[in-house]
Motif scaffolding. Structure first.
Motif, PDB file in Angstrom:
ATOM      1  N   HIS A   1       0.832  -1.199   0.000  1.00  0.00           N
ATOM      2  CA  HIS A   1       0.000   0.000   0.000  1.00  0.00           C
ATOM      3  C   HIS A   1       0.872   1.257   0.000  1.00  0.00           C
ATOM      4  O   HIS A   1       0.574   2.225  -0.694  1.00  0.00           O
TER       5      HIS A   1
ATOM      6  N   MET B   1       3.760   1.589  -1.263  1.00  0.00           N
ATOM      7  CA  MET B   1       4.336   1.814  -2.594  1.00  0.00           C
ATOM      8  C   MET B   1       3.305   2.482  -3.507  1.00  0.00           C
ATOM      9  O   MET B   1       3.631   3.369  -4.278  1.00  0.00           O
ATOM     10  N   LYS B   2       2.054   2.046  -3.408  1.00  0.00           N
ATOM     11  CA  LYS B   2       1.015   2.703  -4.209  1.00  0.00           C
ATOM     12  C   LYS B   2       0.920   4.181  -3.836  1.00  0.00           C
ATOM     13  O   LYS B   2       0.648   5.032  -4.673  1.00  0.00           O
ATOM     14  N   ALA B   3       1.155   4.479  -2.571  1.00  0.00           N
ATOM     15  CA  ALA B   3       1.025   5.854  -2.102  1.00  0.00           C
ATOM     16  C   ALA B   3       2.281   6.677  -2.362  1.00  0.00           C
ATOM     17  O   ALA B   3       2.201   7.820  -2.790  1.00  0.00           O
ATOM     18  N   PHE B   4       3.455   6.100  -2.086  1.00  0.00           N
ATOM     19  CA  PHE B   4       4.683   6.902  -2.032  1.00  0.00           C
ATOM     20  C   PHE B   4       5.534   6.847  -3.304  1.00  0.00           C
ATOM     21  O   PHE B   4       6.553   7.517  -3.375  1.00  0.00           O
ATOM     22  N   VAL B   5       5.162   6.021  -4.272  1.00  0.00           N
ATOM     23  CA  VAL B   5       5.874   6.090  -5.551  1.00  0.00           C
ATOM     24  C   VAL B   5       5.693   7.505  -6.091  1.00  0.00           C
ATOM     25  O   VAL B   5       4.585   8.040  -6.093  1.00  0.00           O
TER      26      VAL B   5
END
Lengths: 257, 417
Positions: A130, A132-136
């Motif tokens: 989750h 990674m979905k947010a902080f990429v």
């Protein structure tokens, strides 16, 4: 029945083949060794068995698990495998043995010690996915590709492919795992794995910035300004802020640099 | 876009920040024809230093406003810098932030300039452009401007995932005092129209699959807390009314941040009522996920929430005759009412007790908060020994064991009065 140390190639299908052969040859397993991580002592044991990955065997285990626990139980084990936590293979094997020993769907037994352990790992992996979905944070390069560098705690890129493919269907992007040295790349049609060898430019924030599109700095600046402007200083709550955005992720986030 | 856009963004994001809604979930809009974006469970892409989620690009189209609501930073009598985005600027910002994975979409509100329709028409034009010219399938939340025509609201609903209209002040007398140019009817009318159109669209979709979406993520509202001397009962009662009557997806509570030296309002420097706001959110959760009625928690003779304990614990202590609850036999609904057991734990208990009788050790692993629950339950190998105690004794035990993050905040509040 002798006690075996089993070696596999580190792949998910390899681990499933291993599980199949534990049933096939009635192995009593004392340890599982992952070749990819090349634990040195692996050659030391005389009674080691090397597992050769076999797709059919792996798929039969998947089918059996799906019949017992539905897709959810299988997915949980796959996510636990991606954690790369030391000893997770043994834990997965034990969970599978527990599931196959039951009539009911064993992955729902929230009071069973090994299942609790699996759930705990799955939760950590899922939280990282989750994040990674947010902080990429994509940075647009001069050739039009949107590039993001990440270093996730667990090997979660396989779990975010679908999300990014569906979301950014009309732009070329690459998400690169600097820790594991591979990335996923979307070319407007499909997502493939990419590895930058030594002849490629070093992948780090500095080399990415050198390749920026002319607009990139301006949008980065706008975002930074936006981030500061929506803060309500009368409500400052550093503890809560740090809890949601742990410091180790700040290096991805241009608003926190 | 020019450098001037930087200045506009600073002004118009700052003016939008008091709208607390940042939800980007609940819509079912998927990427179509290889366009840009989709919606899903909602993602917080970062958090500001006040600990609030940043999910959407939340801005005003303009902070020029013809109204003079005392609680609002953009009121016409306030001497502040004014700015206005062009339609194209908002579109560019949204698309470029979205492509970099900064945001889930756009939350666009506006001060009211010229008249409601003129303002609403521009909000609609931006959403329409994003959807039709850029094939943008990310999340769009538009503010419904009170007094805008039904035709414009309908059109907004075709492009937006969510529409919202803020009640701001839950009592009629409070609204009259602080925003004499507004009335609650102005807000209820569009809510009513949107609810009806959502229901109608849902019915039509069953017959004609190609019926266009209309506000798929539903509507929400916001109330300001602590600006107009309203009681918690008035707030929660209003919230329940709006959930039931208008089928709202969310009611948000925004602790008033003093922005004016108007004598009708708390003075500048007064603490933001954050503990109270938190207790109201907990109560809201009890209404939406724990099957409570507002009247079980508050009533006109007991109109205030406890600040030192959460509303569920407070309810349990007033209803000791309903306890202890047997973990291995109680209904899911009753498990939900036990302090220290949340929705997730209650579901896990119901699943796990099919395998074996649960003991304290299992409950710990499942993740319930035993420091609270132990006063209210029995389970295998655990006899209830506290439940006969006076409720305030139990409260004392629980409070003395907890290190509430709010203790400091509460005492600050007390000093003020």
């Amino acid at each position: 029945m002798e006690c075996k140390v089993l070696e596999y190639d580190g792949s998910w299908y390899g681990l499933l083949t291993l599980i199949f052969e534990v049933y096939e040859y009635k192995y009593e397993v004392s340890a599982i060794i992952n070749h990819q991580r090349a634990e040195l002592q692996s050659d030391f044991f005389a009674q080691n068995a090397r597992i050769t990955t076999n797709q059919q065997k792996a798929e039969r285990v998947m089918k059996g698990l799906k019949a017992k626990t539905g897709a959810q139980g299988l997915t949980e084990l796959y996510e636990a495998y991606l954690s790369e936590i030391k000893g997770v293979e043994m834990l997965i094997l034990k969970a599978v043995q527990y599931y196959f020993s039951l009539q009911q769907a064993g992955h729902k037994n929230y009071a069973h010690p090994q299942i609790i352990e699996i759930k705990k790992i799955v939760k950590s992996v899922s939280r990282e996915r989750h994040r990674m979905k947010a902080f990429v944070r994509f940075q647009r390069l001069s050739d039009g590709i949107y590039f993001a560098l990440v270093e996730p705690d667990f090997n979660v890129l396989p779990l975010i492919v679908k999300h990014f493919k569906e979301r950014y269907a009309d732009q070329q992007w690459i998400i690169y795992d600097g820790k594991r040295n591979y990335g996923i790349s979307y070319d407007l049609h499909e997502v493939n794995e990419v590895i930058f060898g030594e002849e490629d430019v070093m992948v780090n924030q500095k080399s990415i910035a050198n390749g920026w599109h002319e607009e990139e700095a301006f949008y980065g600046k706008l975002w930074n300004l936006y981030f500061k402007s929506v803060n309500i200083k009368e409500r400052k709550n550093t503890k809560l802020h740090m809890q949601h955005v742990p410091k180790r992720y700040w290096k991805y986030l241009n608003e926190k640099l | 876009m020019s450098e001037r856009a930087l200045e506009k963004l600073a002004i118009l994001a700052d003016a939008a920040k008091y709208d607390v809604s940042c939800s980007s979930s609940g819509s079912d809009r998927k990427n179509k024809n290889k366009g840009l974006g989709d919606t899903g469970a909602g993602i917080c892409h970062t958090y500001t230093e006040d600990g609030r989620c940043v999910s959407l690009l939340k801005i005003l189209l303009t902070n020029y406003c013809i109204y003079d609501c005392a609680y609002c930073v953009s009121r016409r009598s306030n001497d502040i810098k004014r700015a206005a985005f062009t339609v194209q600027e908002v579109v560019d910002l949204t698309i470029n932030f979205y492509r970099r994975n900064y945001i889930e979409g756009l939350f666009l509100s506006s001060g009211i300039f010229k008249d409601p329709d003129y303002t609403m028409e521009r909000l609609v034009r931006i959403a329409k452009k994003l959807r039709n010219e850029h094939n943008f399938n990310g999340y769009i939340h538009l503010k419904t401007i009170p007094g805008a025509s039904q035709e414009l609201i309908y059109e907004a609903g075709l492009y937006a995932d969510r529409l919202s209209i803020n009640l701001e002040i839950p009592t009629t007398s409070g609204l009259k005092l602080l925003a004499p140019e507004k009335d609650h009817q102005q807000m209820a009318r569009p809510m009513d129209y949107i609810r009806n159109t959502i229901i109608q669209t849902r019915e039509e979709k069953k017959i004609i699959k190609s019926t266009p979406k209309f506000v798929p993520a539903g509507q929400s509202t916001q109330m300001i807390i602590g600006a107009a001397k309203e009681s918690d009962w008035q707030i929660i009662h209003a919230a329940q009314h709006f959930y039931k009557t208008y089928q709202l997806k969310r009611v948000y509570y925004s602790g008033y941040v003093p922005i004016s030296n108007d004598t009708r309002l708390p003075a500048l420097g007064t603490a933001v009522p954050m503990v109270r706001e938190n207790r109201l959110y907990q109560t809201d959760w009890l209404l939406r996920f724990y099957k409570f009625e507002a009247s079980e928690i508050l009533n006109p003779t007991n109109p205030l929430l406890d600040l030192d304990i959460d509303p569920k614990l407070s309810w349990a202590l007033r209803n000791m005759h309903q306890f202890p609850v047997d973990i291995n036999r109680a209904s899911y609904e009753m498990l939900l009412r036990v302090p220290g057991i949340g929705v997730t734990s209650a579901k896990k208990i119901v699943a796990a007790r099919k395998f074996s009788k649960l003991r304290v050790i299992h409950l710990e692993k499942i993740g319930i908060s035993l420091s609270k629950a132990k006063y209210f339950i029995t389970c295998q190998g655990y006899q209830q020994q506290f439940v006969h105690l006076q409720a305030d004794k139990i409260k004392h035990y629980i409070l003395s064991q907890s290190t509430s993050k709010y203790i400091k905040g509460t005492s600050q509040q007390m000093q003020l009065f």
